[in-house]
Design a protein around this motif. Structure first.
Motif, mmCIF file in Angstrom:
data_model
loop_
_atom_site.group_PDB
_atom_site.id
_atom_site.type_symbol
_atom_site.label_atom_id
_atom_site.label_comp_id
_atom_site.label_asym_id
_atom_site.label_seq_id
_atom_site.Cartn_x
_atom_site.Cartn_y
_atom_site.Cartn_z
ATOM 1 N N PRO A 93 42.442 44.543 56.737
ATOM 2 C CA PRO A 93 42.779 43.120 56.732
ATOM 3 C C PRO A 93 42.162 42.428 55.725
ATOM 4 O O PRO A 93 41.007 42.624 55.469
ATOM 5 C CB PRO A 93 41.897 43.173 58.206
ATOM 6 N N GLY A 94 42.942 41.576 55.268
ATOM 7 C CA GLY A 94 42.655 40.845 54.259
ATOM 8 C C GLY A 94 43.317 41.021 52.678
ATOM 9 O O GLY A 94 43.001 40.352 51.874
ATOM 10 N N THR A 95 43.910 42.341 52.796
ATOM 11 C CA THR A 95 44.079 42.923 51.524
ATOM 12 C C THR A 95 45.439 42.025 50.935
ATOM 13 O O THR A 95 45.418 41.485 49.683
ATOM 14 C CB THR A 95 44.633 44.133 51.376
ATOM 15 N N ALA A 96 46.419 41.598 51.919
ATOM 16 C CA ALA A 96 47.582 41.039 51.323
ATOM 17 C C ALA A 96 47.072 39.867 51.029
ATOM 18 O O ALA A 96 47.482 38.814 49.942
ATOM 19 C CB ALA A 96 48.721 40.710 52.379
ATOM 20 N N PHE A 97 46.262 39.104 51.554
ATOM 21 C CA PHE A 97 45.778 37.515 51.272
ATOM 22 C C PHE A 97 44.986 37.532 50.108
ATOM 23 O O PHE A 97 45.480 36.805 49.326
ATOM 24 C CB PHE A 97 44.798 37.218 52.792
ATOM 25 N N SER A 98 44.249 38.600 49.779
ATOM 26 C CA SER A 98 43.506 38.674 48.813
ATOM 27 C C SER A 98 44.277 38.731 47.478
ATOM 28 O O SER A 98 44.267 38.320 46.624
ATOM 29 C CB SER A 98 42.316 39.866 48.603
ATOM 30 N N LEU A 99 45.510 39.671 47.704
ATOM 31 C CA LEU A 99 46.200 39.916 46.565
ATOM 32 C C LEU A 99 47.246 38.461 46.198
ATOM 33 O O LEU A 99 47.301 38.081 45.155
ATOM 34 C CB LEU A 99 47.281 40.847 47.184
ATOM 35 N N GLY A 100 47.433 37.742 47.183
ATOM 36 C CA GLY A 100 48.291 36.458 46.909
ATOM 37 C C GLY A 100 47.270 35.577 46.160
ATOM 38 O O GLY A 100 47.679 34.941 45.348
ATOM 39 N N TRP A 101 46.234 35.426 46.689
ATOM 40 C CA TRP A 101 45.037 34.679 45.999
ATOM 41 C C TRP A 101 44.782 35.129 44.667
ATOM 42 O O TRP A 101 44.541 34.018 43.596
ATOM 43 C CB TRP A 101 43.599 34.676 46.936
ATOM 44 N N LEU A 102 44.619 36.331 44.245
ATOM 45 C CA LEU A 102 44.536 36.814 43.038
ATOM 46 C C LEU A 102 45.492 36.527 42.085
ATOM 47 O O LEU A 102 45.474 36.132 40.915
ATOM 48 C CB LEU A 102 43.951 38.163 43.085
ATOM 49 N N MET A 103 46.790 36.585 42.677
ATOM 50 C CA MET A 103 47.981 36.663 42.024
ATOM 51 C C MET A 103 48.151 35.033 41.396
ATOM 52 O O MET A 103 48.338 34.564 40.443
ATOM 53 C CB MET A 103 49.151 37.082 42.661
ATOM 54 N N ALA A 104 47.844 34.234 42.275
ATOM 55 C CA ALA A 104 47.908 32.648 41.946
ATOM 56 C C ALA A 104 46.696 32.437 40.791
ATOM 57 O O ALA A 104 47.043 31.888 39.734
ATOM 58 C CB ALA A 104 47.484 31.904 43.332
ATOM 59 N N GLY A 105 45.884 33.355 40.707
ATOM 60 C CA GLY A 105 44.817 33.005 39.855
ATOM 61 C C GLY A 105 45.041 33.547 38.315
ATOM 62 O O GLY A 105 44.954 33.093 37.177
ATOM 63 N N LEU A 106 45.728 34.703 38.560
ATOM 64 C CA LEU A 106 46.423 35.290 37.400
ATOM 65 C C LEU A 106 47.332 34.587 36.617
ATOM 66 O O LEU A 106 47.418 34.557 35.264
ATOM 67 C CB LEU A 106 46.923 36.700 37.501
ATOM 68 N N PHE A 107 48.346 33.900 37.357
ATOM 69 C CA PHE A 107 49.428 33.322 36.917
ATOM 70 C C PHE A 107 48.971 31.634 36.217
ATOM 71 O O PHE A 107 49.432 31.289 35.443
ATOM 72 C CB PHE A 107 50.336 32.916 37.999
ATOM 73 N N ASP A 108 47.605 31.193 37.034
ATOM 74 C CA ASP A 108 47.447 29.927 36.430
ATOM 75 C C ASP A 108 45.608 30.126 35.943
ATOM 76 O O ASP A 108 44.997 30.458 36.720
ATOM 77 C CB ASP A 108 47.332 28.891 37.433
ATOM 78 N N ASP A 109 45.374 30.075 34.749
ATOM 79 C CA ASP A 109 44.483 30.681 34.090
ATOM 80 C C ASP A 109 42.877 29.587 34.562
ATOM 81 O O ASP A 109 41.913 29.762 34.475
ATOM 82 C CB ASP A 109 44.477 30.831 32.663
ATOM 83 N N ARG A 110 43.389 28.427 35.023
ATOM 84 C CA ARG A 110 42.250 27.580 35.447
ATOM 85 C C ARG A 110 41.849 28.079 36.642
ATOM 86 O O ARG A 110 40.557 27.616 36.985
ATOM 87 C CB ARG A 110 42.935 26.255 35.928
ATOM 88 N N ARG A 111 42.431 28.845 37.579
ATOM 89 C CA ARG A 111 41.750 29.444 38.804
ATOM 90 C C ARG A 111 41.019 30.663 38.499
ATOM 91 O O ARG A 111 40.526 31.299 39.506
ATOM 92 C CB ARG A 111 42.804 29.647 39.711
ATOM 93 N N ARG A 112 41.134 31.305 37.328
ATOM 94 C CA ARG A 112 40.335 32.484 37.072
ATOM 95 C C ARG A 112 39.047 32.321 37.026
ATOM 96 O O ARG A 112 38.072 32.991 37.180
ATOM 97 C CB ARG A 112 40.749 32.878 35.663
ATOM 98 N N ARG A 113 38.326 31.159 36.865
ATOM 99 C CA ARG A 113 36.955 30.495 36.753
ATOM 100 C C ARG A 113 36.509 30.295 38.251
ATOM 101 O O ARG A 113 36.862 29.213 38.984
ATOM 102 C CB ARG A 113 36.898 29.482 36.027
ATOM 103 N N ILE A 114 35.771 31.279 38.734
ATOM 104 C CA ILE A 114 35.360 31.246 40.199
ATOM 105 C C ILE A 114 34.231 30.229 39.985
ATOM 106 O O ILE A 114 33.858 29.861 39.046
ATOM 107 C CB ILE A 114 35.044 32.490 40.928
ATOM 108 N N LEU A 115 33.800 29.714 41.178
ATOM 109 C CA LEU A 115 32.876 28.723 41.235
ATOM 110 C C LEU A 115 31.645 28.841 39.992
ATOM 111 O O LEU A 115 30.947 29.908 40.100
ATOM 112 C CB LEU A 115 32.333 28.275 42.347
#
Length: 384
Positions: A29-51
């Motif tokens: 559980p949570g794998t597909a959600f994490s994958l979507g979240w990560l893909m969004a961060g890879l496509f938009d480099d602003r999101r690669r910076r976690i807090l």
């Protein structure tokens, strides 16, 4: 040699054993959600910076870097390694081209890194993931939830108050709720309902404070505070929906206080609705009781008779009221467990909800209270 008769058993023919059919296990559980979240961060480099909330700021001379402190090349390498791990359950989806393009970001690469090419490969991988999950609605919902929740928390900026309020419109929240409900077992148990209620609290808070934020203007300290809180909230939602052991759903005392307030508010609302809908019955009952008392007092002489009659009337009314109360109590006894679950869930919601700490007027606080949203306390000596 004589022909075999009907009683002669047929010769034994050995049957080769069949290999057991292995059914692939669903991803955790949570794998597909994490994958979507990560893909969004890879496509938009602003999101690669976690807090990045280190105070004082990170110093390479005296500190080892956290993930948020890594330079761009090392951070991208870390994220694509995480991508490869998340794709293991989906063995027929290859991230080789994304890995190859990310390797060009490393020092000493023979080919220069082209961000546009990298984005194209990430987009192609995204389409391949959608094709792979098309037959599994729960996994597809969880993956889209990861993408959309990342958008909600990272696309708004201090310069765009309208874009932030737009992210919490009713239709946006409805879409999030649909994916949360549709994810089913693809996310940890009960987390969909908890995050959904937390989203609702955020939507109420934004709705009540939208006029103040617009009046203050874009880029102000208030807008920056709200965006920072939204970034933190996004990280908390991500941790809850991926069963991160560092985030506990065991409510603290403050969360229980908010849950108790919510239950008391619900009781007041139910009582008000009952009185508004059934007020004629209440008025008739009170009028009948008043008339009965009047007749008793007017037609009896002597204090002893009056008091004796009053005691009789009170006993009858008390017995009737006790019977009614007992019936109501028995009726509500069956839903007591559900009420407890609702209170516990409300406490869990408040244990993961991180609303902005900005100064609010009495009217705003009253409106928040009426909607069941707790205004966070401001630590004047610690927060700007």
């Amino acid at each position: 040699m004589s022909a075999p008769t009907e009683s002669t058993p047929p010769p034994h023919v050995p049957v080769p054993p069949h290999a057991p059919v292995r059914v692939p296990l669903p991803p955790p559980p949570g794998t597909a959600f994490s994958l979507g979240w990560l893909m969004a961060g890879l496509f938009d480099d602003r999101r690669r910076r976690i807090l990045d909330v280190r105070q004082p700021p990170f110093s390479q001379a005296v500190q080892l870097p956290l993930v948020a402190d890594l330079d761009d090349a090392d951070l991208l390498k870390f994220l694509v390694t995480d991508l490869h791990d998340l794709l293991r359950p989906y063995h027929d989806v290859s991230d080789a081209r994304v890995q190859a393009e990310a390797a060009k970001r490393q020092p000493g690469s023979a080919e220069p890194f082209d961000n546009a090419v990298f984005d194209r490969e990430v987009n192609a991988l995204h389409l391949a993931i959608l094709d792979r999950l098309a037959d599994d609605q729960q996994q597809l919902s969880a993956y889209q939830l990861g993408l959309a929740l990342s958008d909600m928390c990272w696309l708004p900026g201090p310069a765009g108050v309208d874009s932030m309020t737009g992210m919490f419109r009713r239709d946006q929240i409805a879409a999030m709720q649909t994916w949360l409900n549709g994810a089913g077992t693809a996310i940890p148990q009960s987390t969909g309902a908890i995050v959904g209620q937390s989203l609702g609290h955020w939507a109420d808070w934004i709705d009540i404070n939208a006029a103040t934020l617009r009046a203050a203007g874009a880029g102000t300290a208030q807008a920056t505070t709200v965006i920072s809180a939204l970034r933190v909230q996004g990280a908390v939602w991500h941790s809850v929906l991926t069963a991160d052991p560092d985030v506990s759903l065991n409510p603290a005392m403050g969360a229980w206080v908010q849950a108790g307030s919510a239950m008391a508010r619900a009781v007041r609302m139910v009582t008000g609705v009952i009185l508004r809908r059934f007020w004629p019955v209440v008025v008739i009952a009170l009028a009948a009781l008043a008339g009965l008392l009047y007749l008793v007092i007017a037609n009896l002489s002597g204090a002893g008779q009056v008091w004796g009659s009053l005691v009789t009337v009170i006993a009858v009314v008390g017995a009737a009221g006790g019977g009614i109360f007992g019936g109501v109590s028995r009726a509500l006894g069956g839903v007591g467990y559900d009420i407890w679950n609702a209170a516990r869930r409300e406490a869990q919601v408040w244990s993961i909800t991180w609303l902005p700490a900005i100064t609010q007027g009495a009217r705003q606080r009253a409106t928040l209270e009426s909607r069941g949203v707790a205004a966070p306390n401001i630590r004047k000596n610690l927060e700007g």
